[in-house]
Write an enzyme that holds these catalytic residues in place. Structure first.
Site, mmCIF file in Angstrom:
data_model
loop_
_atom_site.group_PDB
_atom_site.id
_atom_site.type_symbol
_atom_site.label_atom_id
_atom_site.label_comp_id
_atom_site.label_asym_id
_atom_site.label_seq_id
_atom_site.Cartn_x
_atom_site.Cartn_y
_atom_site.Cartn_z
ATOM 1 N N ASP A 1 -35.949 -48.286 -21.703
ATOM 2 C CA ASP A 1 -35.009 -47.221 -21.358
ATOM 3 C C ASP A 1 -34.830 -46.366 -22.595
ATOM 4 O OD1 ASP A 1 -32.383 -45.799 -20.734
ATOM 5 O OD2 ASP A 1 -32.617 -47.005 -18.929
ATOM 6 N N ARG B 1 -38.606 -41.169 -8.580
ATOM 7 C CA ARG B 1 -38.959 -39.809 -8.181
ATOM 8 C C ARG B 1 -40.464 -39.640 -8.342
ATOM 9 N NH1 ARG B 1 -34.801 -39.505 -5.956
ATOM 10 N NH2 ARG B 1 -33.104 -38.021 -6.239
ATOM 11 N N HIS C 1 -39.518 -42.332 1.066
ATOM 12 C CA HIS C 1 -38.311 -42.006 0.279
ATOM 13 C C HIS C 1 -37.087 -42.525 1.034
ATOM 14 C CE1 HIS C 1 -36.226 -39.074 -2.698
ATOM 15 N NE2 HIS C 1 -35.464 -40.127 -2.435
ATOM 16 N N ILE D 1 -30.412 -49.181 -10.750
ATOM 17 C CA ILE D 1 -31.528 -49.660 -9.918
ATOM 18 C C ILE D 1 -32.462 -50.549 -10.745
ATOM 19 C CG2 ILE D 1 -33.582 -48.935 -8.612
ATOM 20 C CD1 ILE D 1 -31.924 -46.473 -7.713
ATOM 21 N N GLU E 1 -43.133 -34.221 -0.919
ATOM 22 C CA GLU E 1 -42.647 -35.032 0.215
ATOM 23 C C GLU E 1 -42.361 -34.130 1.403
ATOM 24 O OE1 GLU E 1 -39.313 -37.349 -1.187
ATOM 25 O OE2 GLU E 1 -40.527 -38.337 -2.704
ATOM 26 N N ASP F 1 -42.572 -45.217 -2.930
ATOM 27 C CA ASP F 1 -41.561 -44.725 -1.983
ATOM 28 C C ASP F 1 -41.382 -43.222 -2.143
ATOM 29 O OD1 ASP F 1 -39.427 -45.022 -0.045
ATOM 30 O OD2 ASP F 1 -38.017 -44.690 -1.699
ATOM 31 N N GLY G 1 -35.184 -45.598 0.112
ATOM 32 C CA GLY G 1 -34.545 -46.731 -0.565
ATOM 33 C C GLY G 1 -33.104 -46.978 -0.155
HETATM 34 N N1 LIG Z 1 -36.109 -44.065 -3.589
HETATM 35 C C1 LIG Z 1 -34.852 -43.793 -3.313
HETATM 36 O O1 LIG Z 1 -34.458 -43.742 -2.155
HETATM 37 C C2 LIG Z 1 -33.888 -43.571 -4.428
HETATM 38 C C3 LIG Z 1 -32.544 -43.866 -4.196
HETATM 39 C C4 LIG Z 1 -31.645 -43.682 -5.219
HETATM 40 C C5 LIG Z 1 -32.067 -43.196 -6.446
HETATM 41 N N2 LIG Z 1 -33.366 -42.898 -6.651
HETATM 42 C C6 LIG Z 1 -33.828 -42.429 -7.971
HETATM 43 O O2 LIG Z 1 -33.691 -43.511 -8.895
HETATM 44 C C7 LIG Z 1 -33.216 -42.992 -10.141
HETATM 45 C C8 LIG Z 1 -32.490 -44.077 -10.897
HETATM 46 O O3 LIG Z 1 -31.299 -44.436 -10.213
HETATM 47 P P1 LIG Z 1 -30.179 -45.326 -10.930
HETATM 48 O O4 LIG Z 1 -29.116 -45.553 -9.941
HETATM 49 O O5 LIG Z 1 -30.783 -46.486 -11.605
HETATM 50 O O6 LIG Z 1 -29.674 -44.283 -12.008
HETATM 51 P P2 LIG Z 1 -28.978 -44.610 -13.377
HETATM 52 O O7 LIG Z 1 -28.426 -43.305 -13.848
HETATM 53 O O8 LIG Z 1 -28.078 -45.786 -13.260
HETATM 54 O O9 LIG Z 1 -30.187 -45.031 -14.335
HETATM 55 C C9 LIG Z 1 -31.188 -44.146 -14.740
HETATM 56 C C10 LIG Z 1 -31.727 -44.690 -16.056
HETATM 57 O O10 LIG Z 1 -32.865 -43.915 -16.442
HETATM 58 C C11 LIG Z 1 -32.820 -43.860 -17.854
HETATM 59 N N3 LIG Z 1 -33.707 -42.822 -18.346
HETATM 60 C C12 LIG Z 1 -33.502 -41.484 -18.405
HETATM 61 N N4 LIG Z 1 -34.582 -40.895 -18.949
HETATM 62 C C13 LIG Z 1 -35.485 -41.884 -19.208
HETATM 63 C C14 LIG Z 1 -36.788 -41.900 -19.762
HETATM 64 N N5 LIG Z 1 -37.387 -40.776 -20.148
HETATM 65 N N6 LIG Z 1 -37.404 -43.088 -19.913
HETATM 66 C C15 LIG Z 1 -36.796 -44.246 -19.529
HETATM 67 N N7 LIG Z 1 -35.558 -44.297 -19.002
HETATM 68 C C16 LIG Z 1 -34.919 -43.118 -18.844
HETATM 69 C C17 LIG Z 1 -31.349 -43.623 -18.171
HETATM 70 O O11 LIG Z 1 -31.045 -43.882 -19.529
HETATM 71 C C18 LIG Z 1 -30.705 -44.603 -17.205
HETATM 72 O O12 LIG Z 1 -30.518 -45.875 -17.774
HETATM 73 C C19 LIG Z 1 -32.340 -41.810 -9.739
HETATM 74 O O13 LIG Z 1 -32.287 -40.857 -10.791
HETATM 75 C C20 LIG Z 1 -33.035 -41.265 -8.526
HETATM 76 O O14 LIG Z 1 -33.927 -40.256 -8.911
HETATM 77 C C21 LIG Z 1 -34.295 -43.079 -5.662
HETATM 78 O O1 LIG Z 2 -31.270 -39.984 -5.586
HETATM 79 C C1 LIG Z 2 -30.964 -40.536 -4.527
HETATM 80 O O2 LIG Z 2 -29.841 -41.010 -4.326
HETATM 81 C C2 LIG Z 2 -31.978 -40.681 -3.449
HETATM 82 O O3 LIG Z 2 -33.143 -39.988 -3.742
HETATM 83 C C3 LIG Z 2 -31.430 -40.331 -2.139
HETATM 84 O O4 LIG Z 2 -32.492 -40.193 -1.255
HETATM 85 P P1 LIG Z 2 -32.162 -40.135 0.291
HETATM 86 O O5 LIG Z 2 -31.205 -39.001 0.404
HETATM 87 O O6 LIG Z 2 -33.454 -39.867 0.989
HETATM 88 O O7 LIG Z 2 -31.578 -41.446 0.589
#
Ligand SMILES: NC(=O)c1ccc[n+]([C@@H]2O[C@H](COP(=O)([O-])OP(=O)(O)OC[C@H]3O[C@@H](n4cnc5c(N)ncnc54)[C@H](O)[C@@H]3O)[C@@H](O)[C@H]2O)c1
Ligand SMILES: O=C(O)[C@H](O)COP(=O)(O)O
Length: 324
Positions: free
Chosen positions: A177, A239, A287, A158, A268, A263, A289
């Protein structure tokens, strides 16, 4: 006959499209009613008894839930999506219950929402929208993205998708990161990896996209807001607990933070009593995305495939990602 628990609200909503695949494979689906879109540990403990696998959302799957599943017939946990912070992965590994997720499957969609929140905060579109709806024609001064420095925390799938977009909008983009991102990836993105103090000191807008772990909890708090530029903008699509919300409110109050696009929240749905409601420079989403028709269809199909695979009912042309 296998039994599959589906607590993920996205798959529940479109379940009739998928029911034939479950029936053809001989899998009975269990679809508990989701209130607030996720189940707490007590509800999960009850629901998990007698099922062979679960497709979960952000439901609370703690040690007690896994113990209840293990003493029944639980064979796997499949997380619809990416973040597995609500699953006790150490306990799952100890009990030998594999946990799968679907990394990278909707990075573009979450990044789109991050930019949408940033643009809304910078241009305050919600105030113009409300004004037009109320019969007015309010002109709200905004800020220009181009020329600003974006600081992306977490350069995973992301974070990288966000960086592509901030670069495309003409923002100088830096990222932090805990792991070192290879130079080829950084060069292709046009991003420089920096340490956290440098990101705080240089960013005009900070976009949070890292994983929630015990170490990253409250990464943004009084002490770290103090290290940021005056009038910084904050976006969080990862998160809620990555940001200490009371500290964010203090920073919005003092003007240290000029606006926030959120978001995700510590609790929540965001309670009506939250002090965040007092700031009209804050823009919220729910929430949400991953929630595009395209992404949801893709991940519904993928998690169903993983489920059928772990039950030995389907061969896959991809390797499911196992996180525990
Ligand atoms: N809002 C939403 O709907 C939604 C949807 C999907 C995911 N998410 C959240 O987004 C997060 C990231 O998703 P992603 O697909 O990029 O995951 P990903 O695993 O590809 O990337 C997560 C990154 O965070 C880094 N990381 C871990 N600890 C860290 C720290 N203390 N400081 C800085 N970086 C750190 C990791 O090294 C990694 O590069 C997920 O863990 C999830 O909680 C939210
Ligand atoms: O970590 C994730 O993939 C997202 O938080 C998923 O959230 P959602 O189930 O509300 O799409």
């Amino acid at each position: 006959m296998y039994r599959a628990l589906v607590t993920c609200h996205h798959l529940q909503r479109y379940f009739e499209d998928f029911r034939p695949f479950y029936e053809a494979a001989g899998v009975e689906p269990i679809l508990p009613t989701i209130e607030g879109q996720q189940l707490d540990a007590a509800a999960m403990r009850e629901a998990i008894v007698g099922v062979d696998a679960v497709i979960a959302g952000d439901d609370e799957i703690d040690a007690s839930v896994l113990e209840a599943g293990k003493s029944s017939q639980l064979k796997a946990v499949i997380k619809w999506g990416i973040g597995t912070d609500s699953i006790d992965k150490a306990k799952a590994a100890e009990l030998g219950i594999p946990v799968y997720n679907t990394p990278g499957t909707f990075a573009n969609e979450v990044a789109d929402l991050a930019l949408s929140l940033l643009l809304n905060v910078l241009r305050q579109t919600h105030h113009m929208h409300n004004s037009v709806r109320e019969g007015g024609w309010r002109k709200v001064p905004g800020r220009s993205l181009a020329g600003m420095t974006a600081g992306v925390i977490g350069l995973g799938s992301i974070g990288q998708a966000i960086a592509k977009r901030t670069v495309a909008f003409g923002m100088e983009t830096i990222g932090y990161d805990v792991r070192e991102i290879d130079q080829e990836t950084l060069s292709a993105l046009g991003v420089m990896q920096v340490d956290l103090p440098a990101l705080f000191a240089q960013s005009d807008a900070i976009l949070v996209a890292c994983e929630l772990t015990p170490e990253s909890r409250h990464l943004l708090r009084d002490e770290t807001f103090a290290q940021m530029k005056e009038g910084v903008y904050i976006v969080n699509v990862s998160r809620g607990p990555l940001i200490h919300e009371a500290a964010l409110c203090r920073a919005l109050e003092s003007g240290k933070v000029a606006g926030a696009g959120l978001d995700v929240f510590e609790v929540e749905p965001l309670p009506q009593t939250s002090a965040l409601h007092g700031f009209d420079t804050a823009v919220f989403s729910t929430h949400n995305g991953s929630n595009t028709i395209e992404a949801v269809a893709r991940v519904n199909a993928m998690t169903t495939d993983i489920l059928l695979h772990v039950l030995g009912l389907k061969d896959l042309d991809f390797t499911p990602n196992r996180v525990a």
